[in-house]
Design a protein around this motif. Structure first.
Motif, PDB file in Angstrom:
ATOM      1  N   LEU A  69      -1.224  12.081  -1.891  1.00 12.16           N
ATOM      2  CA  LEU A  69      -0.227  12.959  -1.292  1.00 12.16           C
ATOM      3  C   LEU A  69      -0.555  13.236   0.168  1.00 12.16           C
ATOM      4  CD1 LEU A  69       2.207  14.928  -1.580  1.00 12.16           C
ATOM      5  CD2 LEU A  69       0.557  16.667  -2.308  1.00 12.16           C
ATOM      6  N   VAL A  70      -1.800  13.612   0.439  1.00 12.49           N
ATOM      7  CA  VAL A  70      -2.214  13.896   1.817  1.00 12.49           C
ATOM      8  C   VAL A  70      -2.090  12.649   2.679  1.00 12.49           C
ATOM      9  CG1 VAL A  70      -4.164  14.548   3.276  1.00 12.49           C
ATOM     10  CG2 VAL A  70      -3.750  15.771   1.139  1.00 12.49           C
ATOM     11  N   MET A  71      -2.537  11.531   2.166  1.00 15.72           N
ATOM     12  CA  MET A  71      -2.498  10.281   2.925  1.00 15.72           C
ATOM     13  C   MET A  71      -1.068   9.867   3.237  1.00 15.72           C
ATOM     14  SD  MET A  71      -4.431   6.714   2.011  1.00 15.72           S
ATOM     15  CE  MET A  71      -4.287   5.278   3.081  1.00 15.72           C
ATOM     16  N   ASN A  72      -0.195   9.941   2.242  1.00 15.67           N
ATOM     17  CA  ASN A  72       1.196   9.523   2.429  1.00 15.67           C
ATOM     18  C   ASN A  72       1.926  10.431   3.412  1.00 15.67           C
ATOM     19  OD1 ASN A  72       3.189   7.689   1.925  1.00 15.67           O
ATOM     20  ND2 ASN A  72       3.808   8.535  -0.035  1.00 15.67           N
ATOM     21  N   LEU A  73       1.733  11.737   3.283  1.00 18.82           N
ATOM     22  CA  LEU A  73       2.393  12.673   4.200  1.00 18.82           C
ATOM     23  C   LEU A  73       1.835  12.554   5.613  1.00 18.82           C
ATOM     24  CD1 LEU A  73       2.750  15.871   1.968  1.00 18.82           C
ATOM     25  CD2 LEU A  73       4.481  14.155   2.528  1.00 18.82           C
ATOM     26  N   THR A  74       0.557  12.215   5.731  1.00 23.49           N
ATOM     27  CA  THR A  74      -0.020  11.985   7.060  1.00 23.49           C
ATOM     28  C   THR A  74       0.603  10.756   7.707  1.00 23.49           C
ATOM     29  OG1 THR A  74      -2.135  12.982   6.402  1.00 23.49           O
ATOM     30  CG2 THR A  74      -2.157  11.527   8.326  1.00 23.49           C
ATOM     31  N   ILE A  75       0.771   9.701   6.929  1.00 22.59           N
ATOM     32  CA  ILE A  75       1.430   8.494   7.447  1.00 22.59           C
ATOM     33  C   ILE A  75       2.836   8.816   7.926  1.00 22.59           C
ATOM     34  CG2 ILE A  75       2.329   6.217   6.801  1.00 22.59           C
ATOM     35  CD1 ILE A  75      -0.042   5.992   4.855  1.00 22.59           C
ATOM     36  N   ALA A  76       3.569   9.583   7.132  1.00 24.79           N
ATOM     37  CA  ALA A  76       4.928   9.968   7.505  1.00 24.79           C
ATOM     38  C   ALA A  76       4.925  10.812   8.776  1.00 24.79           C
ATOM     39  CB  ALA A  76       5.584  10.733   6.364  1.00 24.79           C
ATOM     40  N   ALA A  77       3.948  11.705   8.904  1.00 26.87           N
ATOM     41  CA  ALA A  77       3.859  12.560  10.092  1.00 26.87           C
ATOM     42  C   ALA A  77       3.588  11.735  11.345  1.00 26.87           C
ATOM     43  CB  ALA A  77       2.758  13.599   9.896  1.00 26.87           C
ATOM     44  N   ILE A  78       2.692  10.753  11.239  1.00 29.05           N
ATOM     45  CA  ILE A  78       2.373   9.908  12.395  1.00 29.05           C
ATOM     46  C   ILE A  78       3.560   9.016  12.757  1.00 29.05           C
ATOM     47  CG2 ILE A  78       0.822   8.138  13.296  1.00 29.05           C
ATOM     48  CD1 ILE A  78      -0.434  10.914  12.862  1.00 29.05           C
ATOM     49  N   HIS A  79       4.254   8.500  11.753  1.00 36.26           N
ATOM     50  CA  HIS A  79       5.422   7.659  12.014  1.00 36.26           C
ATOM     51  C   HIS A  79       6.535   8.441  12.701  1.00 36.26           C
ATOM     52  CE1 HIS A  79       4.469   4.367   8.800  1.00 36.26           C
ATOM     53  NE2 HIS A  79       3.835   4.165   9.929  1.00 36.26           N
ATOM     54  N   LEU A  98       0.825  -1.206   0.000  1.00 39.19           N
ATOM     55  CA  LEU A  98       0.000   0.000   0.000  1.00 39.19           C
ATOM     56  C   LEU A  98       0.862   1.259   0.000  1.00 39.19           C
ATOM     57  CD1 LEU A  98      -2.697   1.482   0.220  1.00 39.19           C
ATOM     58  CD2 LEU A  98      -2.570   1.177   2.717  1.00 39.19           C
ATOM     59  N   LEU A  99       1.905   1.267   0.816  1.00 39.61           N
ATOM     60  CA  LEU A  99       2.802   2.423   0.872  1.00 39.61           C
ATOM     61  C   LEU A  99       3.529   2.614  -0.461  1.00 39.61           C
ATOM     62  CD1 LEU A  99       4.330   2.000   4.449  1.00 39.61           C
ATOM     63  CD2 LEU A  99       2.492   3.537   3.721  1.00 39.61           C
ATOM     64  N   LEU A 100       3.913   1.510  -1.071  1.00 42.15           N
ATOM     65  CA  LEU A 100       4.557   1.591  -2.385  1.00 42.15           C
ATOM     66  C   LEU A 100       3.594   2.176  -3.413  1.00 42.15           C
ATOM     67  CD1 LEU A 100       6.906   0.968  -4.284  1.00 42.15           C
ATOM     68  CD2 LEU A 100       5.983  -1.343  -4.555  1.00 42.15           C
ATOM     69  N   CYS A 101       2.334   1.762  -3.350  1.00 42.44           N
ATOM     70  CA  CYS A 101       1.324   2.266  -4.265  1.00 42.44           C
ATOM     71  C   CYS A 101       1.104   3.766  -4.063  1.00 42.44           C
ATOM     72  CB  CYS A 101       0.019   1.508  -4.056  1.00 42.44           C
ATOM     73  SG  CYS A 101      -1.326   2.021  -5.153  1.00 42.44           S
ATOM     74  N   LEU A 102       1.060   4.197  -2.800  1.00 43.47           N
ATOM     75  CA  LEU A 102       0.873   5.620  -2.511  1.00 43.47           C
ATOM     76  C   LEU A 102       2.053   6.446  -3.013  1.00 43.47           C
ATOM     77  CD1 LEU A 102      -0.604   5.460   1.109  1.00 43.47           C
ATOM     78  CD2 LEU A 102      -1.810   6.114  -0.985  1.00 43.47           C
ATOM     79  N   ASN A 103       3.254   5.923  -2.820  1.00 45.80           N
ATOM     80  CA  ASN A 103       4.441   6.633  -3.318  1.00 45.80           C
ATOM     81  C   ASN A 103       4.415   6.742  -4.840  1.00 45.80           C
ATOM     82  OD1 ASN A 103       5.729   7.168  -0.847  1.00 45.80           O
ATOM     83  ND2 ASN A 103       6.528   5.086  -0.743  1.00 45.80           N
ATOM     84  N   THR A 104       3.937   5.694  -5.490  1.00 41.20           N
ATOM     85  CA  THR A 104       3.839   5.717  -6.950  1.00 41.20           C
ATOM     86  C   THR A 104       2.811   6.735  -7.413  1.00 41.20           C
ATOM     87  OG1 THR A 104       4.444   3.369  -7.047  1.00 41.20           O
ATOM     88  CG2 THR A 104       3.399   4.316  -9.000  1.00 41.20           C
ATOM     89  N   LEU A 105       1.671   6.775  -6.735  1.00 43.30           N
ATOM     90  CA  LEU A 105       0.615   7.708  -7.105  1.00 43.30           C
ATOM     91  C   LEU A 105       1.039   9.157  -6.883  1.00 43.30           C
ATOM     92  CD1 LEU A 105      -2.539   5.855  -5.709  1.00 43.30           C
ATOM     93  CD2 LEU A 105      -1.843   6.125  -8.105  1.00 43.30           C
TER      94      LEU A 105
END
Length: 231
Positions: A114-124, A62-69
């Motif tokens: 973009l929002v989802m991926n950056l949110t994941i990074a922020a929480i991590h 899923l993370l790979l897919c988000l990075n690709t998108l």
């Protein structure tokens, strides 16, 4: 050099003179960008928090897919959304093509990953002991998530600001789904491309200056918020 200076002077005259066409274009651009950012935040932040706080099979994919998108060319997003909202598309009956609603839909689809991926990074990036402490104190899943979001608040807001900056400067999707119709779907970026190609350098320059001012204003607000949090 004289041509550039003359264009800049003429551009400021349009801005200071409150040219109706200029500000109509600016208003539409800001409106569709704000709506797209709000919708993308509602669709991207909650699942981003959930993904960051849980371990499950397929999370890496899923993370790979988000990075690709995130790196997906905007014209690809535009083509896909065009197929959905065109007359023969699944949502053709909604008449979103060549309308502001179509632009909002396309821009939202562009920045949700973009929002989802950056949110994941922020929480991590938050202290992992925070989740453990909340659970040890008997907090519910929602309470734990809310506390983590509060802890990562600035980074989440920064993700939203980055998303807004992405859509306010987008030209491909706005052109393909909006059609660049004067007085209806013409945004700042599409107008700059059109007017400059027509030789209307002053109007293109005026819109470019306003776009820079809008971007600077949003980033200045983020900077002030960051300083306030540090204090």
């Amino acid at each position: 050099m004289d041509f550039l200076l003359e264009g800049i002077v003429a551009a400021f005259r349009l801005i200071v003179g409150l040219d109706q066409e200029v500000y109509a274009i600016v208003f539409l651009s800001v409106r569709v960008s704000v709506l797209a950012t709000v919708y993308a935040s509602l669709l991207g932040i909650p699942p981003g928090v959930w993904v960051a706080l849980h371990q499950f099979r397929g999370k890496g994919a899923l993370l790979l897919c988000l990075n690709t998108l995130m790196a997906l060319p905007t014209v690809v997003v535009g083509v896909f959304m065009y197929g959905l909202i065109s007359r023969r598309g699944v949502f053709g009956e909604l008449d979103l093509l060549f309308a502001p609603g179509g632009i909002v839909l396309g821009l939202t689809a562009l920045i949700v990953p973009l929002v989802m991926n950056l949110t994941i990074a922020a929480i991590h990036a938050t202290d992992p002991r925070l989740v453990t402490t909340c659970r040890a104190l008997g907090a519910t899943g929602f309470q734990t998530s809310w506390k983590v979001v509060q802890e990562a608040g600035f980074a989440v807001i920064a993700a939203v600001v980055v998303a807004f900056g992405r859509v306010i400067s987008e030209v491909g999707i706005a052109m393909m789904l909006g059609g660049n119709i004067r007085g209806y779907t013409r945004t700042i970026t599409t107008a700059i491309a059109l007017e400059t190609s027509k030789g209307e350098f002053a109007l293109g320059m005026a819109l470019g200056i306003i776009l820079l001012l809008v971007s600077a204003g949003v980033n200045a607000a983020l900077f002030l918020l960051q300083r306030r949090q540090r204090w």
